[in-house]
Design an enzyme around this catalytic site. Sequence first.
Site, PDB file in Angstrom:
ATOM      1  N   MET A  12     -32.085 -67.616   3.257  1.00  0.00           N
ATOM      2  CA  MET A  12     -31.402 -66.727   4.399  1.00  0.00           C
ATOM      3  C   MET A  12     -31.009 -67.420   5.703  1.00  0.00           C
ATOM      4  SD  MET A  12     -31.135 -63.695   3.555  1.00  0.00           S
ATOM      5  CE  MET A  12     -30.957 -62.685   5.199  1.00  0.00           C
ATOM      6  N   LEU A  65     -37.563 -68.006  10.170  1.00  0.00           N
ATOM      7  CA  LEU A  65     -38.656 -68.663   9.702  1.00  0.00           C
ATOM      8  C   LEU A  65     -39.559 -67.864   8.621  1.00  0.00           C
ATOM      9  CD1 LEU A  65     -39.615 -70.382  13.081  1.00  0.00           C
ATOM     10  CD2 LEU A  65     -38.412 -71.656  11.265  1.00  0.00           C
ATOM     11  N   THR A  93     -38.867 -62.052  10.117  1.00  0.00           N
ATOM     12  CA  THR A  93     -39.745 -60.838   9.971  1.00  0.00           C
ATOM     13  C   THR A  93     -41.336 -61.256  10.311  1.00  0.00           C
ATOM     14  OG1 THR A  93     -38.413 -60.036   8.192  1.00  0.00           O
ATOM     15  CG2 THR A  93     -40.376 -58.971   8.316  1.00  0.00           C
ATOM     16  N   LYS A 163     -37.945 -53.375  11.606  1.00  0.00           N
ATOM     17  CA  LYS A 163     -37.639 -54.221  10.318  1.00  0.00           C
ATOM     18  C   LYS A 163     -39.119 -53.763   9.129  1.00  0.00           C
ATOM     19  CE  LYS A 163     -36.467 -57.221   7.298  1.00  0.00           C
ATOM     20  NZ  LYS A 163     -36.343 -58.630   7.581  1.00  0.00           N
ATOM     21  N   ASN A 167     -38.647 -52.618   5.436  1.00  0.00           N
ATOM     22  CA  ASN A 167     -39.149 -53.405   4.379  1.00  0.00           C
ATOM     23  C   ASN A 167     -40.249 -52.680   3.733  1.00  0.00           C
ATOM     24  OD1 ASN A 167     -37.483 -55.504   4.843  1.00  0.00           O
ATOM     25  ND2 ASN A 167     -38.828 -57.057   4.914  1.00  0.00           N
TER      26      ASN A 167
END
Length: 270
Positions: A12, A65, A93, A163, A167
């Site tokens: 990413m 990261l 995340t 998030k 997720n």
Amino acid sequence: MEKIAFLGLGHMGAAMARRLLGTQHPLTVWNRTPSKAEPLVTAGAVLAASPGEAARDADVVITMLADPAALDAVAEAVAPRLRPGAHWVEMSTVGPDVIEELAARLEEGVTLVDAPVMGSTDRAESGRLGVLAGGDTAGVEHVLARFGTVTRTGPLGSGAALKLVLNAAVLGGVALVAEALVLADALGLDEDTARTALANGPLGGAVGRAFAEGAHFGTSLAVKDIELAVKSARLPAMEAVLEHYRHAAEDPAVAGADITRAVTRIRHPA
């Protein structure tokens, strides 16, 4: 011209950093494995030897990261080097607790924004990510817009919190699709028929992600994300989902691969 430092060039991060090339902002990059930075350096970025060196003269520092431990190691080097007026955009995340801890490490005058993203490498490459931005985004909105659509979620930490919620829903849905197909197999149903029926039902989005091509969400990262979620609340269903992904990630060939491989392992356990 603002100087931007981008730290973390995994699947990413590399795609996102590439979105900053060709702008008027000088770009410095760093990655624990320097060879991953070579395509970006060839395209015009400057490679820093360390996170601290990358952040030293930066107006905006972006981190993407793998997990809280990686962020902690980078923060140790970066936090002392940021000057007043700098902005740190944390896009990994890691959960809201880690964002709170990171904020406590920064000197007065440094602005922290938590801005994790929704979407995989295909959307990162085309600038179509969903950016969940918490905190004071005023100074970095023009940078965040390079990555996709920005949703302002509220105070610092709220982006990281949302998030985890999203997720958990995605990963839980993908695991449920895999289990539904286990049931279809047990009942002797044709796979294509079952998949089409599921895709046309309420799990349609999860079906699409369960069999997506050209995307990358590492199974080991899925384990990390669900672990962060179940530490925050009592989630019995997600505990079961976590066991699915943990079992899949025990295979090194699956751990680093997209969650589509985890779907196969859930359906056909070793």
